[in-house]
Scaffold this motif. Sequence first.
Motif, short mmCIF file in Angstrom:
data_model
loop_
_atom_site.label_atom_id
_atom_site.label_comp_id
_atom_site.label_asym_id
_atom_site.label_seq_id
_atom_site.Cartn_x
_atom_site.Cartn_y
_atom_site.Cartn_z
N ILE C 82 -12.18 -4.78 -10.25
CA ILE C 82 -12.06 -5.17 -9.33
C ILE C 82 -11.48 -4.24 -7.58
O ILE C 82 -11.79 -3.10 -7.71
CB ILE C 82 -9.86 -5.08 -9.10
CG1 ILE C 82 -8.98 -3.78 -9.92
CG2 ILE C 82 -9.76 -6.13 -10.20
CD1 ILE C 82 -7.74 -3.73 -9.79
N GLN C 83 -11.88 -5.40 -6.77
CA GLN C 83 -11.63 -3.45 -5.01
C GLN C 83 -10.57 -2.44 -5.76
O GLN C 83 -9.43 -2.86 -6.69
CB GLN C 83 -10.69 -4.98 -4.43
CG GLN C 83 -11.36 -4.70 -2.78
CD GLN C 83 -10.95 -5.76 -1.69
OE1 GLN C 83 -9.76 -6.58 -1.89
NE2 GLN C 83 -11.03 -4.92 -0.80
N ALA C 85 -10.75 -0.44 -7.17
CA ALA C 85 -11.12 0.27 -8.45
C ALA C 85 -9.87 0.01 -9.34
O ALA C 85 -10.32 -0.46 -10.74
CB ALA C 85 -12.01 1.47 -8.58
N GLY C 86 -9.02 0.30 -8.83
CA GLY C 86 -7.51 0.16 -9.88
C GLY C 86 -7.62 1.10 -11.05
O GLY C 86 -7.04 0.67 -12.12
N LEU C 87 -7.70 2.07 -10.66
CA LEU C 87 -7.96 3.27 -11.61
C LEU C 87 -6.25 3.77 -12.30
O LEU C 87 -4.80 3.38 -11.22
CB LEU C 87 -8.73 4.28 -11.02
CG LEU C 87 -10.15 3.77 -10.56
CD1 LEU C 87 -10.95 5.72 -10.41
CD2 LEU C 87 -11.17 3.50 -11.99
N PHE C 88 -6.16 3.62 -13.34
CA PHE C 88 -5.06 4.43 -13.18
C PHE C 88 -4.55 6.05 -13.21
O PHE C 88 -5.34 7.05 -13.15
CB PHE C 88 -4.47 4.85 -14.77
CG PHE C 88 -5.01 3.39 -15.95
CD1 PHE C 88 -4.44 2.00 -15.36
CD2 PHE C 88 -5.72 3.39 -16.81
CE1 PHE C 88 -4.36 0.86 -16.01
CE2 PHE C 88 -5.54 2.43 -17.45
CZ PHE C 88 -4.94 0.82 -17.01
#
Lengths: 222, 265, 348
Positions: C82-83, C85-88
């Motif tokens: 997703i835009q 990145a949506g990293l944790f």
Amino acid sequence: MEFFSDVRTYLEINHETVLESLVQHIWLALLPVAISFVLALPLGWAVVRYGWLKHPILTLSSVIYTIPSLALFLALPAIIGTSILDPLNVVIALTLYSLALLVRTTADGLASVDQQVVEAATAMGYKPARRWFTVELPLALPVIMAGLRITTVANVSMVTVSALIGIQSLGQLFTRGFQLGFYAPPIVIGLVLSVLLALLADSIIVLVQRLVTPWARVGGAR
Amino acid sequence: MNDGILSFLLDATNWQPGNNDGFVNRTIEHLGYSATALVIAFVVAFPLGLLIGHTNRGAFLAINLGNAGRALPTLGVVMLVLAIVGVGLTPVTVALVVLAIPPILTTTYAGMRAVSGATVDAARGVGMKEWQIVFQVELPNAWPIVFGGLRNAALQVVSTATLAAYVGLGGLGRYLFDGLALRDYPRVVAGAIVLAVLAVVVDLVFSLVQRLVVSPGVDGRASRGPRRGSNAPAALTASEDVPDVADDAPTPGGVGMDKAPRKSL
Amino acid sequence: MIEFDDVTKQYPDGTVAVGNLSLTIPTGAITVFVGPSGCGKTTSLRMINRMIDPTSGTIRIDGKDVTAQDPALLRRSIGYVIQHAGLFPHRTVVDNVATVPVLTGLSRKEARKRAYELLERVGLTTGMADRYPVQLSGGQQQRVGVARALAADPPVMLMDEPFSAVDPVVRDSLQQEFLRLQGELGKTIVMVTHDIDEAIKLGDNVAVFAEGGRLAQLAGPEDLLANPADDFVAGFVGRDRGFRGLSFAASADLPVEPVDTEVEGLRLAVDDAGRPTGWTGHGRALPTEGSWSAGDSLRAVTDLAILSPAGAAVRVDADGRADGLVRHATVAEFVRVRQLERLSGTDG
């Protein structure tokens, strides 16, 4: 309801004391807010301006905030030499707490101002002092006012604690209820008046905030 | 008067563990009341906060409870609970639990809601089940705010547990109220100092636990400390942008009406 | 193959996000959903991995109805980027990438080993593996996002505006690497973008969505530029579509003139190895402004011809030696004939 007639009876007999307590309560709660607001502006400015101040001042603030109010009310006389029953102890203690919170919010508020706006103001020829008062401070107000609301509501609630050491405030209605063998009417009157006072003070600040920051209401801002 | 305070504080008999009215015993009592109330409040409020935060159902409860909790004077609440439930250890514990629930519930809720929507979306998108999203993604990112609430609740409970002595039980409040009754001010101030130190120590312990629990990636430590592997080139391709490392991390649990600490007794 | 069969998504308030969408997405190719905001492209993408369930209609992946599977298990078999990145934020880079393998039951050690390989594959050094997302730039985060999506080696990848949050220079390098990676992996990729240039650059197929979730056209990028289905598509594709369409036209058949031809009073100068050094004539030395080789597109050749002071683009061989010249006029005539043939072919 028997309870409500008890409340009415209590008020009929004690309305003068209750009123006196209310007035004294307002002083004790709001004077510290006013003092700390005035002190927090230069301190908050200094914290943002001089980065090295940030850590010590904010650490000190959070330590002060950690100290139980009753302990501070009782320890202050030993430090500043006042009498243990002096309302000044309460004013000073609450000023310290208010300041601890407001320095942080003032610094947060000033730091939250869009640097591009500040640069635009500089580019238009504002000198630093004027820029601070007419551009940075107004834009920081929403955050600062949020801190002011929290402080005010907290103070109204905290003043009641001073009743435990015999200082007049709405808190005395609680200790009175205790002395009467946990008699509920004065306790409930105290709670209601204290909450209403907090809500009223909060609403006034919100109103003032709306008047001084009209731009924050339009659009998506809070 | 200050000499009296110092000699009271330094008096060895006041520090003997066997002395019923000594600092050690009173501190243990005080921590006992506080810990019991805090654990009960946590067991009630934390799961509820997770649930409300994850589903966003019942948010009005969490928000209003937080606001009401801030406006209600602690002393009045305790007295009212005692007037209703009666006097004794159980009513005092109930009163302390009532005080500790709002900050824990509100900040757990607020912490969960503060987790970026993109992060939760990504968690769902990679195939996490709802409970995995809660415990593996939302909670770890909510911890800084949740800890703000836990610390606040702990401080309130430790402060307010002083009232146990007001109604005839033990704890550090004994020095304050016995001293006031006897006009023995050194005793009062000594008790106040020990109470203040205890509060600071409790907060410190919580902050240490917080450091152990919270990932460096979410509390700002990661962007401040020396970068691991910073000698390595950033990427194989040229023209990669440089991360903007904030000089100071945002203060989690800073100010925001829903997360602000509450000050009491 | 992913099939949309008469899929509609209507929200309770009556808004139709996607209306009667039927569409087939081929295996092993990049299909780009493009359109203005609010056209239902993202909703369509998110219905594939059941982030959103359709109101009616079915979506099948390789013939299997997606709603027949547990959403979480389905999603583990589909990469998702997703835009931003949506990293944790709470997990290190390597643990972010290891997420799906761990979810599917791989040991943490095994999952990390695989994650390290993937980080290198997307162009990140292993030195970054122990950092947290906040310590990465936007472009680096997006690479990690891609690595995370690839970690379980899913046959299908969904990418929602994956390159829109980074600056143009970084975006260009990410796009190039993405194409290189896809060349190696051959995944079935569905990508959403609002940027028609990105769609044309990356897509094997481009699906243009109009407001209300209507599919306006599904075509290869060249075809889309040359033959927009309606005014909406023509408008969305934008200006210069003729010129941009030349990107897809090969230059191999262009007739070239000898290197020593005099053009408008200028002659190409070459060094000892035969490499072009500039144009000379009228008592001056002028730059060539670059050269092209047989694999380049007509667009590149045209551009060079325009830039050249002689109005002629220099062709070089594999060793960089000049081996021919093409003038504007030649390119223009070549393009005219090509367009004539194509339009006659379309009509007849």
